[in-house]
Design an enzyme around this catalytic site. Sequence first.
Site, mmCIF file in Angstrom:
data_model
loop_
_atom_site.group_PDB
_atom_site.id
_atom_site.type_symbol
_atom_site.label_atom_id
_atom_site.label_comp_id
_atom_site.label_asym_id
_atom_site.label_seq_id
_atom_site.Cartn_x
_atom_site.Cartn_y
_atom_site.Cartn_z
ATOM 1 N N SER A 259 0.834 -1.193 0.000
ATOM 2 C CA SER A 259 0.000 0.000 0.000
ATOM 3 C C SER A 259 0.868 1.242 0.000
ATOM 4 O O SER A 259 2.034 1.209 0.357
ATOM 5 C CB SER A 259 -0.889 0.007 1.239
ATOM 6 O OG SER A 259 -0.065 0.153 2.381
ATOM 7 N N LYS A 260 0.253 2.331 -0.372
ATOM 8 C CA LYS A 260 0.928 3.613 -0.482
ATOM 9 C C LYS A 260 1.512 4.066 0.844
ATOM 10 O O LYS A 260 2.536 4.729 0.883
ATOM 11 C CB LYS A 260 -0.100 4.645 -0.959
ATOM 12 C CG LYS A 260 0.293 5.289 -2.262
ATOM 13 C CD LYS A 260 -0.708 6.327 -2.690
ATOM 14 C CE LYS A 260 -0.039 7.409 -3.510
ATOM 15 N NZ LYS A 260 0.894 6.948 -4.525
#
Length: 318
Positions: A259-260
């Site tokens: 994920s970011k």
Amino acid sequence: MIRVRFAPSPTGFLHIGGLRTALYNELFARKNGGIFVLRIEDTDRTRLVPGGIENIIRTMAWSGVQADEGPYLDDGGAVQERGDYGPYIQSNRFDIYADHAKKLLANGGAYRCFCSAERLESMKTAMMAERRPIMYDKKCRGMSAAELEQKMQAGEPHVIRLKMPESGNTEFNDAIRGRVSFENALIDDQVLLKSDGFPTYHLANVVDDHLMAISHVIRGEDWLPSTPKHLVLYGLFGWTPPIFAHLPLLLNPDRSKLSKRQGDVAVEEYAEQGYLPEAIVNFVALLGWNPSADREVYAKRELVDAFSLEKINRAGAV
Ligand code: GLU
């Protein structure tokens, strides 16, 4: 003929995991003298980002992962298409999906559902409270012909749902994971066509993979639970399904889905930081696949020579 596809949704940027999926499809096509198709899955209009299609094409071109068929950018930067199986952008294919949904209504593989958003919401809340799996309760599945007729006459808004078999299992051989089996009773009656006439991913994806003569579907493992719905659709249409190969996910160091929040996920971010496309391709190629334990540097042509689906790991790549 081997035909594979990369089918991203244009949600703004090319995810590093998406690049790996595209690359594995390309390597598989090149290795086997096949065709690699790019298809844009933009049926979910709420997730669209302006310029998203151009951005995916540009980033793929930067990486050197190039499709043989599908959308490309001309010298003026406008989206054009090449290939005999188009259009390759799903929003230009809506009539095809509506026609296919009608075929399923006619052959009993699907039904019209008139349940309101409010009803579905309260059903969901109740199921959550009882800790039951969230699934449509099939209220409209057994609707009488008379009631259906009356609702149609009144022009009531409705969706079209897949009539999943209520017993038995749906099984298939995944080229990476081996034999996979799903209990039909636990699978939702998926919405295929929304009330505005737009298809969902499931219908559009199956119809297009068939009409585009896709032989192998190589995609992320997050789509594995959708595959039984897709196989049921192939059966209802009387089509031979493609071979499926589900790729292990890319994970953060703590093994959650990449994920970011824990690092860069957009391919463009790596490009901006100065990484060379050859390095990024080499790097993503070895996330979940390694032809030999003691080697880390490969030219693209060497990746093609060494590539095989059988050597892809089942475990996620951290
Ligand atoms: N549009 C889907 C995605 O964004 C494609 C999944 C598939 O390859 O079937 O990942």
